[in-house]
Design a protein around this motif. Structure first.
Motif, short mmCIF file in Angstrom:
data_model
loop_
_atom_site.label_atom_id
_atom_site.label_comp_id
_atom_site.label_asym_id
_atom_site.label_seq_id
_atom_site.Cartn_x
_atom_site.Cartn_y
_atom_site.Cartn_z
N THR A 104 -25.16 17.06 -22.67
CA THR A 104 -24.26 17.11 -21.98
C THR A 104 -23.45 15.89 -21.39
O THR A 104 -22.21 14.89 -21.81
CB THR A 104 -23.20 18.09 -20.99
OG1 THR A 104 -24.23 19.23 -21.64
CG2 THR A 104 -22.06 18.39 -20.70
N ASN A 111 -23.66 13.12 -23.90
CA ASN A 111 -22.78 12.99 -24.81
C ASN A 111 -20.90 12.98 -24.36
O ASN A 111 -20.53 11.68 -24.80
CB ASN A 111 -22.71 14.03 -25.00
CG ASN A 111 -21.23 13.79 -26.52
OD1 ASN A 111 -20.51 14.06 -27.30
ND2 ASN A 111 -20.64 16.18 -26.47
N ALA A 112 -20.55 12.94 -23.26
CA ALA A 112 -19.61 11.86 -22.19
C ALA A 112 -19.61 10.89 -22.30
O ALA A 112 -18.20 9.84 -22.10
CB ALA A 112 -19.67 12.35 -20.51
N HIS A 145 -15.13 6.08 -16.76
CA HIS A 145 -15.46 7.21 -17.52
C HIS A 145 -15.60 7.89 -15.88
O HIS A 145 -16.57 7.97 -15.68
CB HIS A 145 -17.69 7.00 -17.98
CG HIS A 145 -17.49 6.49 -19.58
ND1 HIS A 145 -16.43 7.83 -20.56
CD2 HIS A 145 -17.50 5.31 -20.43
CE1 HIS A 145 -16.87 6.51 -21.55
NE2 HIS A 145 -17.50 5.56 -21.50
N LEU A 204 -16.54 11.78 -15.09
CA LEU A 204 -17.32 13.26 -15.59
C LEU A 204 -16.95 14.37 -14.44
O LEU A 204 -17.44 14.36 -13.78
CB LEU A 204 -18.92 13.30 -15.77
CG LEU A 204 -19.37 12.79 -16.90
CD1 LEU A 204 -19.21 10.76 -16.45
CD2 LEU A 204 -20.94 12.44 -16.82
N ILE A 234 -12.10 7.65 -20.72
CA ILE A 234 -12.23 8.71 -20.89
C ILE A 234 -12.19 9.75 -19.51
O ILE A 234 -13.74 8.88 -18.46
CB ILE A 234 -13.51 8.77 -21.81
CG1 ILE A 234 -12.70 8.10 -22.65
CG2 ILE A 234 -13.15 10.05 -21.71
CD1 ILE A 234 -13.79 7.41 -23.68
N SER A 266 -14.41 13.02 -19.25
CA SER A 266 -15.00 13.57 -19.92
C SER A 266 -14.63 14.96 -19.15
O SER A 266 -15.29 15.64 -17.90
CB SER A 266 -16.50 13.23 -19.84
OG SER A 266 -16.18 12.12 -20.51
N ILE A 291 -15.70 18.73 -18.31
CA ILE A 291 -17.54 19.49 -18.78
C ILE A 291 -17.35 20.85 -18.08
O ILE A 291 -17.92 21.85 -18.24
CB ILE A 291 -18.27 18.37 -18.56
CG1 ILE A 291 -18.47 17.31 -18.71
CG2 ILE A 291 -19.69 19.63 -18.38
CD1 ILE A 291 -19.41 16.58 -18.63
N ARG A 344 -10.95 14.71 -22.65
CA ARG A 344 -11.48 15.64 -23.28
C ARG A 344 -13.05 16.66 -22.94
O ARG A 344 -13.16 15.90 -22.51
CB ARG A 344 -12.86 14.36 -24.43
CG ARG A 344 -13.68 14.96 -24.98
CD ARG A 344 -14.43 13.48 -25.74
NE ARG A 344 -15.75 13.12 -26.51
CZ ARG A 344 -17.11 13.32 -26.87
NH1 ARG A 344 -17.46 12.56 -25.62
NH2 ARG A 344 -17.78 14.30 -27.67
N VAL A 401 -16.66 18.65 -23.62
CA VAL A 401 -17.46 18.17 -23.86
C VAL A 401 -18.17 19.48 -24.09
O VAL A 401 -18.74 20.14 -23.54
CB VAL A 401 -18.22 16.96 -23.10
CG1 VAL A 401 -20.14 17.02 -23.77
CG2 VAL A 401 -17.39 15.12 -23.03
#
Length: 345
Positions: free
Chosen positions: A153, A156-157, A239, A241, A261, A263, A265, A288, A290
């Protein structure tokens, strides 16, 4: 001669909580032409495993089900048409058995181990040969068992949509499995990392793992602005998460750089946030969702783990197979740091 039965844990439903976990003896399915029989040596838990028996998981489930998407073991038997594996190969499970490459689609999203399909909390399991990935040569079974969900995960992030570049800035929240893996992967890539945590003790450990800056979110509830100021020119991070959900999304939006971005999760803090999709316009960013990742991404990740000799951070408590219920409670009470693993004899 392979055994004919296996001990396995089963989640019997979503209305009993951890009391719905039962240890049973079950027959081992026939190994088909394209199948592989694996002796599992370790399985790791994710937040997902805790909320499935509590009825809080938003994706597909099918009860009764053997829990845990994350297993590591050794091939003990192969079907007559299997070409990818041989007896003795060390392997790890693929989270969504049908997600081989490219973006996730609906049909592959309903092939999750431990949710729809029987997972890794059993002594022996039969998988299609495409549902396994080679275990990294530098990791033991306990370490390798942590890779299928949290590690993939986070990979991918960082690499699934807009690949992380050296010198970019990454923000990770807390000290759970996804966040720790993201910290390790980002540092291996030459990125700068800002971590958030709630304790001075955890802050020291995060620094030892390579975090460039650590912000205590209890002492600094407006940590998003603080994080942004740490970046060159105060432009923000590339980025994020996002594992907190309610209460943290707003701060992530304050920290993100234009064209960055976020992500999304998890939702450890709750699933209802005051932020809306329109905030992606006012902050010029991408948010996004994920959902783990493909086998292709996992193979890329394992190559990076071997090249950089990355070792997962495993909690000091490794639980015996018979004490799986205690492992669930230990993790639910947030006593863990990094990944929580159950060894399977």
């Amino acid at each position: 001669m392979a055994p004919t039965t296996t001990k396995q844990w089963t989640v019997t439903g979503k209305d009993k909580g951890f009391d719905g976990l039962e240890l049973k003896e079950a027959p081992i399915p026939q190994v088909g032409d394209n199948d592989v029989l694996v002796k599992l040596h370790a399985a790791s838990l994710n937040y997902r495993d805790l909320i499935i028996p509590k009825g809080m998981y938003p994706f597909a489930t099918n009860f009764p089900v053997v829990p845990s998407s994350d297993g590591a073991g050794k091939v003990v038997e192969v079907g007559s048409k299997v070409t990818k594996w041989k007896k003795g190969d060390k392997v790890v499970t693929l989270f969504n058995q049908g997600h081989q490459f490219g973006p996730v689609d609906f049909s592959s999203s309903v092939t999750g181990l431990g949710g729809v399909l029987d997972g890794a909390l059993r002594q022996y399991a039969v998988f299609n040969e495409t549902g396994l990935v080679r275990s990294p040569g530098n990791l033991n079974h306990i370490e390798a068992s942590t890779l299928p969900c949290a590690a993939l995960t986070s990979w991918n992030a960082l690499y699934g949509l807009k690949p992380l570049k050296p010198g970019e800035w990454v923000l990770v929240q807390g000290t759970g499995g996804v966040s720790i893996f993201a910290l390790q992967f980002a540092k291996a890539a030459g990125a700068k990392v800002i971590s958030t945590t709630s304790s001075a003790e955890k802050a020291e450990t995060l620094k030892k793992l390579g975090a460039d800056h650590v912000i205590n979110y209890r002492e600094n509830p407006n940590w998003g602005e603080t994080a942004k100021k740490l970046t060159p020119g105060g432009e923000g991070v590339h980025h994020i998460l996002e594992v907190g959900g309610q209460g943290t999304v707003e701060q992530s939006l304050k920290a993100i750089k234009f064209e960055g971005i976020i992500s999304v999760i998890g939702f450890l803090g709750g699933a209802k946030s005051q932020a809306s999709v329109l905030d992606t316009l006012t902050h010029i960013c991408t948010a996004r969702g994920v959902y783990v990742g493909s086998k292709q991404l996992m193979e890329d990740m394992i190559a990076a783990i071997e090249a950089n000799d990355i070792h997962p951070v495993v909690d000091k408590e490794v639980f015996d197979f018979e004490k799986t219920k205690e492992a669930y409670s230990y993790m639910w009470d947030q006593k863990h740091f990094g990944k929580l693993v159950i060894k399977i004899e």
